[in-house]
Design an enzyme around this catalytic site. Structure first.
Site, PDB file in Angstrom:
ATOM      1  N   ASN A 207       0.844  -1.065   0.133  1.00 56.97           N
ATOM      2  CA  ASN A 207      -0.023   0.216  -0.047  1.00 56.97           C
ATOM      3  C   ASN A 207       0.969   1.402   0.060  1.00 56.97           C
ATOM      4  OD1 ASN A 207       0.458   0.999   2.976  1.00 56.97           O
ATOM      5  ND2 ASN A 207      -0.449  -1.070   3.401  1.00 56.97           N
ATOM      6  N   ILE A 308      -3.365  -6.671  14.751  1.00 53.41           N
ATOM      7  CA  ILE A 308      -2.327  -6.434  15.695  1.00 53.41           C
ATOM      8  C   ILE A 308      -2.904  -5.494  16.727  1.00 53.41           C
ATOM      9  CG2 ILE A 308       0.149  -5.820  16.125  1.00 53.41           C
ATOM     10  CD1 ILE A 308       0.638  -6.110  13.170  1.00 53.41           C
TER      11      ILE A 308
HETATM   12  O1  PMT Z   1       2.794   6.241   6.482  1.00 52.33           O
HETATM   13  P1  PMT Z   1       2.341   7.598   5.866  1.00 52.33           P
HETATM   14  O2  PMT Z   1       2.465   7.765   4.648  1.00 52.33           O
HETATM   15  O3  PMT Z   1       2.693   8.722   6.688  1.00 52.33           O
HETATM   16  O4  PMT Z   1       0.783   7.584   6.266  1.00 52.33           O
HETATM   17  C1  PMT Z   1       0.132   7.496   7.377  1.00 52.33           C
HETATM   18  C2  PMT Z   1      -1.158   6.706   7.581  1.00 52.33           C
HETATM   19  C3  PMT Z   1      -2.276   7.201   6.619  1.00 52.33           C
HETATM   20  C4  PMT Z   1      -0.844   5.352   7.066  1.00 52.33           C
HETATM   21  C5  PMT Z   1      -1.656   6.695   8.980  1.00 52.33           C
HETATM   22  O5  PMT Z   1      -1.690   7.888   9.373  1.00 52.33           O
HETATM   23  C6  PMT Z   1      -2.734   5.708   9.140  1.00 52.33           C
HETATM   24  O6  PMT Z   1      -4.038   6.242   9.178  1.00 52.33           O
HETATM   25  N1  PMT Z   1      -2.525   4.482   9.617  1.00 52.33           N
HETATM   26  C7  PMT Z   1      -3.469   3.279   9.662  1.00 52.33           C
HETATM   27  C8  PMT Z   1      -3.934   2.990   8.407  1.00 52.33           C
HETATM   28  C9  PMT Z   1      -4.742   1.810   8.423  1.00 52.33           C
HETATM   29  O7  PMT Z   1      -4.442   0.953   8.038  1.00 52.33           O
HETATM   30  O8  PMT Z   1      -5.848   1.971   9.018  1.00 52.33           O
HETATM   31  P2  PMT Z   1      -7.078   0.872   9.341  1.00 52.33           P
HETATM   32  O9  PMT Z   1      -8.285   1.681   9.456  1.00 52.33           O
HETATM   33  O10 PMT Z   1      -7.147  -0.158   8.294  1.00 52.33           O
HETATM   34  O11 PMT Z   1      -6.744   0.306  10.668  1.00 52.33           O
HETATM   35  C10 PMT Z   1      -6.977   0.645  12.012  1.00 52.33           C
HETATM   36  C11 PMT Z   1      -5.950   0.506  12.954  1.00 52.33           C
HETATM   37  O12 PMT Z   1      -5.884  -0.782  13.063  1.00 52.33           O
HETATM   38  C12 PMT Z   1      -4.351   1.012  12.817  1.00 52.33           C
HETATM   39  O13 PMT Z   1      -3.927   1.466  13.841  1.00 52.33           O
HETATM   40  C13 PMT Z   1      -3.724   0.015  12.058  1.00 52.33           C
HETATM   41  O14 PMT Z   1      -2.476   0.071  12.330  1.00 52.33           O
HETATM   42  C14 PMT Z   1      -4.424  -1.312  12.935  1.00 52.33           C
HETATM   43  N2  PMT Z   1      -4.363  -2.476  12.345  1.00 52.33           N
HETATM   44  C15 PMT Z   1      -5.077  -2.583  10.923  1.00 52.33           C
HETATM   45  C16 PMT Z   1      -4.808  -4.151  10.438  1.00 52.33           C
HETATM   46  C17 PMT Z   1      -4.313  -4.975  11.335  1.00 52.33           C
HETATM   47  N3  PMT Z   1      -4.242  -6.123  10.648  1.00 52.33           N
HETATM   48  N4  PMT Z   1      -3.511  -4.736  12.124  1.00 52.33           N
HETATM   49  C18 PMT Z   1      -3.495  -3.242  12.725  1.00 52.33           C
HETATM   50  O15 PMT Z   1      -2.643  -3.433  13.873  1.00 52.33           O
END
Ligand code: PMT
Length: 404
Positions: A207, A308
């Site tokens: 991504n 995670i």
């Molecule tokens: O790295 P950059 O280019 O600076 O961009 C920053 C960012 C946009 C990546 C960052 O600000 C951000 O929003 N990170 C989370 C992105 C994301 O995958 O969001 P999500 O809605 O899918 O996940 C929610 C949360 O669960 C996040 O804290 C993610 O780290 C965590 N997660 C998600 C899936 C997974 N399998 N394990 C996780 O821990």
């Protein structure tokens, strides 16, 4: 900033005449200041002036036996908690960007592990030159901080960007870097960047996360005195000063690395964009396109990766560890973030609206909203990722105080 150890590295520009004022401002703030100068800096300000104002001997030469005998250049690089380069010439920026160490100052800058604060000063055309701008971009990527340059009439007769920031502004920025260690005693684990899920030895699902947001948080937590572990997906960024980095590639590796750090962790911040799915099987050899007829579809089976953040949320007692997640959303930002907050048992969700220009993946800015369990919501304006990190850690400190 009582007793904080600041090394001021002076290079050869007319703005060097302002460095005595900078040394005085830092000393007034309580810092111990040592100065190192290039040979050309000595054309603009006498070493004796800096020696008198700093109360410390000034280093001017890498090979001068007496100076090296008093404090060798590596010991000086190790001594500094912060290095300020003022003024920083175009030549110095080019050397630093390409890793040259051919005199005392450039060698010190390469040897030190301390954060660098650079105050450029030069002719406007030199500053705007693509080579200089590329060097500045490289250095920013590596975590070097800049103060200035400012716009205005320049000593060379031109008008425009290129004036060194005022000594008071440089000292204020130094103060921000050396701020009180408000997170001392905390062990902060930050996940950053995207994960890469291999399909075969050549191809991956990935991504657009650059790691910038997570790295900015790690840098800011270290600046506030925390022990910081950065669990990072593949990223071109340099490890911030004072941070231990653990490199991973896949979501499964990230999960293992996080669990390995969890026993000591008091604050967990998940800024990574972890792939939700991975190929169910990884082909041992490159999948040949000839294995498909023209127009035939290749079916790839995906399975879910472990969450995670949800695992850490479930494993963390409220009194023991603060758990902070991110949410990348393109609609119903707050409602979606609140659902994640509850499902993943977080103490705070940082929601970014990735449909908004300048927010989310890859850029240097972000627009986030803090969503808290008690129902409180705080929307921040578009800020640099560094400023978002500052605001986030302030919030974490407040949560910490409330808990204790
Ligand atoms: O790295 P950059 O280019 O600076 O961009 C920053 C960012 C946009 C990546 C960052 O600000 C951000 O929003 N990170 C989370 C992105 C994301 O995958 O969001 P999500 O809605 O899918 O996940 C929610 C949360 O669960 C996040 O804290 C993610 O780290 C965590 N997660 C998600 C899936 C997974 N399998 N394990 C996780 O821990």
């Amino acid at each position: 900033m009582p007793q904080r150890r600041v090394l001021v590295a002076v290079t050869g520009g007319i703005a060097a005449y302002k460095v005595p004022e900078l040394v005085r401002a830092l000393r007034r703030a309580g810092c111990t200041v040592r100065c190192a100068m290039t040979a050309s800096a000595g054309q603009f300000v006498a070493p004796l002036v800096l020696q008198t104002l700093s109360g410390e001997s000034v280093r001017t030469d890498l090979f001068e036996r007496e100076q090296e005998g008093q404090i060798d250049h590596i010991a000086l690089a190790d001594w500094a908690e912060l290095v300020i380069v003022a003024p920083a010439t175009a030549n110095l920026l080019a050397k630093l960007a390409s890793g040259l160490a051919d005199d005392l100052v450039s060698t010190l800058l390469l040897a030190t592990r301390a954060p660098l604060l650079v105050a450029p000063a030069m002719n406007v055309n030199m500053w705007n030159h693509p080579a200089t701008q590329a060097n500045v971009a490289t250095l920013r990527e590596r975590g070097v901080c800049f103060v200035g340059p400012e716009s205005g009439p320049l000593a060379c007769g031109w008008e425009g960007e290129g004036r060194m920031a005022e000594p008071a502004a440089i000292a204020a920025e130094a103060e921000r870097h050396l701020g009180a260690p408000t997170l001392a005693g905390e062990v902060v684990v930050v996940t950053a960047g995207g994960t890469r899920e291999p399909l075969d030895p050549v191809r991956v699902f990935a991504n657009r996360s650059s790691g910038k947001m997570g790295y900015a948080i790690a840098a800011e937590a270290a600046r506030r005195g925390a022990e910081v572990v950065l669990v990072s997906g593949p990223s071109a960024l340099a490890t911030p000063a004072g941070v231990r980095r653990v490199d991973v590639e896949t979501g499964l590796e990230m999960r293992d690395a996080v669990h390995a750090e969890l026993s000591k962790c008091t604050v967990f911040i998940a800024a990574a964009a972890v792939a939700d799915f991975r190929p169910a099987a990884r082909a041992e050899h490159k999948i040949k396109k000839e294995s498909l007829a023209d127009g035939e579809a290749l079916t790839i089976e995906l399975v879910r990766n472990p969450d995670i953040l949800a695992e850490v949320g479930a494993a963390s007692g409220r009194e023991r560890r603060l758990v902070v997640g991110f949410a990348a959303e393109s609609q119903d930002l707050v409602a979606a973030a609140r659902r994640k907050l509850e499902r993943k048992r977080c103490d705070l969700i940082v929601a970014n609206d990735i449909s908004r220009a300048g927010a989310g993946f890859d850029g240097d800015t972000n627009a986030v909203t803090f969503v808290c369990p008690e129902g409180e919501v705080e929307e921040l304006p578009l800020l640099s990722k560094r400023e978002v990190a500052e605001r986030l850690l302030e919030r974490i400190e407040t949560l910490r105080e409330k808990r204790s």
